[in-house]
Design a protein around this motif. Structure first.
Motif, PDB file in Angstrom:
ATOM      1  N   GLY A  95      15.002  -3.279   3.446  1.00  0.00           N
ATOM      2  CA  GLY A  95      15.825  -2.558   2.484  1.00  0.00           C
ATOM      3  C   GLY A  95      14.992  -1.798   1.475  1.00  0.00           C
ATOM      4  O   GLY A  95      15.272  -0.621   1.163  1.00  0.00           O
ATOM      5  N   LYS A  96      13.956  -2.424   0.949  1.00  0.00           N
ATOM      6  CA  LYS A  96      13.106  -1.753  -0.039  1.00  0.00           C
ATOM      7  C   LYS A  96      12.359  -0.569   0.562  1.00  0.00           C
ATOM      8  O   LYS A  96      12.207   0.475  -0.075  1.00  0.00           O
ATOM      9  CB  LYS A  96      12.130  -2.752  -0.651  1.00  0.00           C
ATOM     10  CG  LYS A  96      12.788  -3.743  -1.591  1.00  0.00           C
ATOM     11  CD  LYS A  96      11.793  -4.396  -2.525  1.00  0.00           C
ATOM     12  CE  LYS A  96      10.819  -5.290  -1.779  1.00  0.00           C
ATOM     13  NZ  LYS A  96       9.879  -5.951  -2.727  1.00  0.00           N
ATOM     14  N   CYS A  97      11.871  -0.762   1.814  1.00  0.00           N
ATOM     15  CA  CYS A  97      11.175   0.353   2.466  1.00  0.00           C
ATOM     16  C   CYS A  97      12.101   1.564   2.596  1.00  0.00           C
ATOM     17  O   CYS A  97      11.729   2.697   2.260  1.00  0.00           O
ATOM     18  CB  CYS A  97      10.669  -0.071   3.838  1.00  0.00           C
ATOM     19  SG  CYS A  97       9.223  -1.147   3.813  1.00  0.00           S
ATOM     20  N   HIS A  98      13.302   1.329   3.105  1.00  0.00           N
ATOM     21  CA  HIS A  98      14.252   2.430   3.253  1.00  0.00           C
ATOM     22  C   HIS A  98      14.605   3.032   1.886  1.00  0.00           C
ATOM     23  O   HIS A  98      14.751   4.257   1.751  1.00  0.00           O
ATOM     24  CB  HIS A  98      15.531   1.933   3.941  1.00  0.00           C
ATOM     25  CG  HIS A  98      15.366   1.656   5.401  1.00  0.00           C
ATOM     26  ND1 HIS A  98      14.900   2.612   6.288  1.00  0.00           N
ATOM     27  CD2 HIS A  98      15.622   0.541   6.141  1.00  0.00           C
ATOM     28  CE1 HIS A  98      14.877   2.106   7.502  1.00  0.00           C
ATOM     29  NE2 HIS A  98      15.307   0.840   7.442  1.00  0.00           N
TER      30      HIS A  98
ATOM     31  N   ALA B 126       0.817  -1.214   0.000  1.00  0.00           N
ATOM     32  CA  ALA B 126       0.000   0.000   0.000  1.00  0.00           C
ATOM     33  C   ALA B 126       0.851   1.264   0.000  1.00  0.00           C
ATOM     34  O   ALA B 126       0.320   2.378   0.002  1.00  0.00           O
ATOM     35  CB  ALA B 126      -0.918   0.001   1.214  1.00  0.00           C
ATOM     36  N   GLY B 127       2.182   1.104   0.017  1.00  0.00           N
ATOM     37  CA  GLY B 127       3.068   2.255   0.028  1.00  0.00           C
ATOM     38  C   GLY B 127       3.217   2.902   1.388  1.00  0.00           C
ATOM     39  O   GLY B 127       3.775   3.994   1.513  1.00  0.00           O
ATOM     40  N   ARG B 128       2.764   2.200   2.429  1.00  0.00           N
ATOM     41  CA  ARG B 128       2.863   2.738   3.798  1.00  0.00           C
ATOM     42  C   ARG B 128       4.128   2.175   4.453  1.00  0.00           C
ATOM     43  O   ARG B 128       4.087   1.317   5.325  1.00  0.00           O
ATOM     44  CB  ARG B 128       1.602   2.383   4.581  1.00  0.00           C
ATOM     45  CG  ARG B 128       0.339   2.996   3.996  1.00  0.00           C
ATOM     46  CD  ARG B 128      -0.910   2.525   4.710  1.00  0.00           C
ATOM     47  NE  ARG B 128      -0.889   2.853   6.134  1.00  0.00           N
ATOM     48  CZ  ARG B 128      -1.814   2.467   6.999  1.00  0.00           C
ATOM     49  NH1 ARG B 128      -2.834   1.721   6.576  1.00  0.00           N
ATOM     50  NH2 ARG B 128      -1.737   2.810   8.268  1.00  0.00           N
ATOM     51  N   PHE B 129       5.243   2.692   4.009  1.00  0.00           N
ATOM     52  CA  PHE B 129       6.533   2.136   4.413  1.00  0.00           C
ATOM     53  C   PHE B 129       6.829   2.334   5.895  1.00  0.00           C
ATOM     54  O   PHE B 129       7.455   1.487   6.532  1.00  0.00           O
ATOM     55  CB  PHE B 129       7.647   2.741   3.555  1.00  0.00           C
ATOM     56  CG  PHE B 129       7.396   2.612   2.077  1.00  0.00           C
ATOM     57  CD1 PHE B 129       7.215   1.371   1.494  1.00  0.00           C
ATOM     58  CD2 PHE B 129       7.303   3.742   1.281  1.00  0.00           C
ATOM     59  CE1 PHE B 129       6.970   1.243   0.140  1.00  0.00           C
ATOM     60  CE2 PHE B 129       7.058   3.634  -0.082  1.00  0.00           C
ATOM     61  CZ  PHE B 129       6.892   2.380  -0.659  1.00  0.00           C
ATOM     62  N   GLN B 130       6.389   3.461   6.440  1.00  0.00           N
ATOM     63  CA  GLN B 130       6.604   3.722   7.865  1.00  0.00           C
ATOM     64  C   GLN B 130       5.875   2.696   8.730  1.00  0.00           C
ATOM     65  O   GLN B 130       6.348   2.342   9.812  1.00  0.00           O
ATOM     66  CB  GLN B 130       6.120   5.135   8.224  1.00  0.00           C
ATOM     67  CG  GLN B 130       6.992   6.247   7.675  1.00  0.00           C
ATOM     68  CD  GLN B 130       8.247   6.445   8.509  1.00  0.00           C
ATOM     69  OE1 GLN B 130       8.562   5.629   9.373  1.00  0.00           O
ATOM     70  NE2 GLN B 130       8.976   7.516   8.235  1.00  0.00           N
ATOM     71  N   ALA B 131       4.720   2.217   8.282  1.00  0.00           N
ATOM     72  CA  ALA B 131       3.970   1.198   9.025  1.00  0.00           C
ATOM     73  C   ALA B 131       4.553  -0.192   8.805  1.00  0.00           C
ATOM     74  O   ALA B 131       4.500  -1.049   9.696  1.00  0.00           O
ATOM     75  CB  ALA B 131       2.506   1.216   8.609  1.00  0.00           C
ATOM     76  N   ALA B 132       5.130  -0.426   7.629  1.00  0.00           N
ATOM     77  CA  ALA B 132       5.685  -1.745   7.320  1.00  0.00           C
ATOM     78  C   ALA B 132       6.996  -1.995   8.052  1.00  0.00           C
ATOM     79  O   ALA B 132       7.258  -3.116   8.516  1.00  0.00           O
ATOM     80  CB  ALA B 132       5.897  -1.872   5.811  1.00  0.00           C
ATOM     81  N   LEU B 133       7.836  -0.972   8.164  1.00  0.00           N
ATOM     82  CA  LEU B 133       9.172  -1.148   8.734  1.00  0.00           C
ATOM     83  C   LEU B 133       9.200  -1.781  10.119  1.00  0.00           C
ATOM     84  O   LEU B 133       9.963  -2.736  10.350  1.00  0.00           O
ATOM     85  CB  LEU B 133       9.897   0.204   8.767  1.00  0.00           C
ATOM     86  CG  LEU B 133      10.817   0.500   7.588  1.00  0.00           C
ATOM     87  CD1 LEU B 133      11.326   1.932   7.657  1.00  0.00           C
ATOM     88  CD2 LEU B 133      11.982  -0.474   7.561  1.00  0.00           C
ATOM     89  N   PRO B 134       8.412  -1.303  11.096  1.00  0.00           N
ATOM     90  CA  PRO B 134       8.480  -1.904  12.442  1.00  0.00           C
ATOM     91  C   PRO B 134       8.141  -3.387  12.460  1.00  0.00           C
ATOM     92  O   PRO B 134       8.666  -4.141  13.278  1.00  0.00           O
ATOM     93  CB  PRO B 134       7.454  -1.101  13.254  1.00  0.00           C
ATOM     94  CG  PRO B 134       7.226   0.146  12.495  1.00  0.00           C
ATOM     95  CD  PRO B 134       7.451  -0.199  11.054  1.00  0.00           C
ATOM     96  N   ARG B 135       7.289  -3.798  11.544  1.00  0.00           N
ATOM     97  CA  ARG B 135       6.898  -5.214  11.519  1.00  0.00           C
ATOM     98  C   ARG B 135       7.994  -6.076  10.895  1.00  0.00           C
ATOM     99  O   ARG B 135       8.231  -7.198  11.344  1.00  0.00           O
ATOM    100  CB  ARG B 135       5.569  -5.355  10.794  1.00  0.00           C
ATOM    101  CG  ARG B 135       4.416  -4.807  11.640  1.00  0.00           C
ATOM    102  CD  ARG B 135       3.147  -4.582  10.858  1.00  0.00           C
ATOM    103  NE  ARG B 135       2.047  -4.233  11.754  1.00  0.00           N
ATOM    104  CZ  ARG B 135       1.839  -3.012  12.226  1.00  0.00           C
ATOM    105  NH1 ARG B 135       2.644  -2.025  11.893  1.00  0.00           N
ATOM    106  NH2 ARG B 135       0.828  -2.764  13.037  1.00  0.00           N
ATOM    107  N   PHE B 136       8.656  -5.566   9.885  1.00  0.00           N
ATOM    108  CA  PHE B 136       9.828  -6.279   9.365  1.00  0.00           C
ATOM    109  C   PHE B 136      10.911  -6.384  10.443  1.00  0.00           C
ATOM    110  O   PHE B 136      11.533  -7.432  10.621  1.00  0.00           O
ATOM    111  CB  PHE B 136      10.393  -5.555   8.140  1.00  0.00           C
ATOM    112  CG  PHE B 136       9.593  -5.741   6.878  1.00  0.00           C
ATOM    113  CD1 PHE B 136       9.213  -7.009   6.449  1.00  0.00           C
ATOM    114  CD2 PHE B 136       9.239  -4.646   6.097  1.00  0.00           C
ATOM    115  CE1 PHE B 136       8.487  -7.185   5.276  1.00  0.00           C
ATOM    116  CE2 PHE B 136       8.508  -4.811   4.922  1.00  0.00           C
ATOM    117  CZ  PHE B 136       8.133  -6.078   4.512  1.00  0.00           C
ATOM    118  N   GLU B 137      11.123  -5.282  11.163  1.00  0.00           N
ATOM    119  CA  GLU B 137      12.150  -5.259  12.209  1.00  0.00           C
ATOM    120  C   GLU B 137      11.818  -6.221  13.342  1.00  0.00           C
ATOM    121  O   GLU B 137      12.701  -6.872  13.906  1.00  0.00           O
ATOM    122  CB  GLU B 137      12.307  -3.841  12.749  1.00  0.00           C
ATOM    123  CG  GLU B 137      12.937  -2.885  11.736  1.00  0.00           C
ATOM    124  CD  GLU B 137      12.825  -1.427  12.156  1.00  0.00           C
ATOM    125  OE1 GLU B 137      12.107  -1.152  13.153  1.00  0.00           O
ATOM    126  OE2 GLU B 137      13.442  -0.562  11.494  1.00  0.00           O
TER     127      GLU B 137
END
Length: 282
Positions: A218-221, A187-198
């Protein structure tokens, strides 16, 4: 008229016999309608166990319940409590089983069967979980019970039995986190995706999807123009997971970061996705 006195005499002689017959009939009738004597605690337990061993769990429960109602201080009362919970558990009526298992644990915290109770609770929660795109509270509850079992009774055979189930739970929780992270990423919500990947890397490094999580990070960043963080994630993936199927994609991103290519598409997520897929990225 002469026979009347004789008839009256015979009637008087028969009267006691008639009364006696009525009394006997009344006694017999009372015995027919008299309630059967209540089964003892031991008899109820034996009958319940016969049904239990035949796997007629719902037929067994009333016998165990009778013990609790009529003989609460019997030596069979505590075993009957556990058997009721076990009947519901084996019959896969998990909500009812959990109510009785929780009650047993609270009332008898030092009972020798507590490891078995904790294991049944964990399985009851685990078996109520459906798929990773659903609520994971049942998985988290199962994890809590198995970890409690492992912590309190490390030498119990049930603790050993719970280990593969714990690994399965952790793998499912990791997959759920990845599912949510990937949803936000798409959905392009990278800020929301990052914590879950981490969180996958922090909590479930052994779950087998750490390379995917690093690639997602990596892709989110990258798409957030956080070049150095993107580089770190891709380099960690290449270094730590050389056999990963995502390694070649990470290396391509690293090459692009090195040469500064494809920055012109950084404003549109959908365009970026299509563009990089066309180029062979995933």
């Amino acid at each position: 008229m002469a026979d009347m006195p004789a008839r009256r005499g015979r009637a008087k002689r028969l009267l006691p016999w008639g009364l006696l017959c009525l009394v006997l009939v009344g006694v017999g009738a009372c015995s027919w309608f008299k309630e059967k004597p209540e089964l003892s605690a031991e008899e109820n337990f034996q009958k319940g166990m016969k049904e239990f061993e035949k796997e007629h769990y719902q037929n067994a429960i009333p016998f165990f319940q009778k013990i609790l109602e009529n003989y609460p201080f019997s030596i069979y009362a505590v075993p009957a409590e556990l058997k009721i919970a076990e009947c519901y558990f084996l019959d896969e009526k998990y909500p009812e089983a959990l109510v009785h298992l929780q009650g047993f644990e609270e009332l008898h915290p030092t009972n020798e069967q507590i490891p078995y109770v904790l294991w049944m609770k964990g399985v009851a929660y685990l078996d109520q979980f459906s798929t990773i795109d659903r609520d994971v509270s049942a998985l988290e509850s199962a994890q809590r019970e198995f970890e409690k079992l492992r912590s309190r009774f490390p030498d119990s055979p049930y603790a050993e039995k719970a280990e593969p189930q714990l690994r399965d739970i952790r793998a499912k929780l990791a997959e759920h986190d990845f599912y949510v992270a990937h949803f936000y990423y798409r959905a392009g919500r990278f800020q929301a995706a990052l914590p879950r990947f981490e969180r996958i890397l922090e909590k479930y490094p052994e779950a087998g999807i750490a390379d995917r999580a690093l690639y997602g990070m990596g892709k989110c960043h990258y798409f957030m123009d956080e070049t150095e963080k993107a580089r770190q994630a891709f380099e960690t993936l290449v270094r730590t997971y050389p056999e990963s199927r995502y390694r070649k994609y990470a290396e391509r991103f690293l090459a692009d970061l090195q040469e500064g290519r494809f920055r012109i598409v950084s404003q549109s997520f959908r365009m970026k996705e299509r563009f990089f897929r066309w180029l062979g990225y995933e």
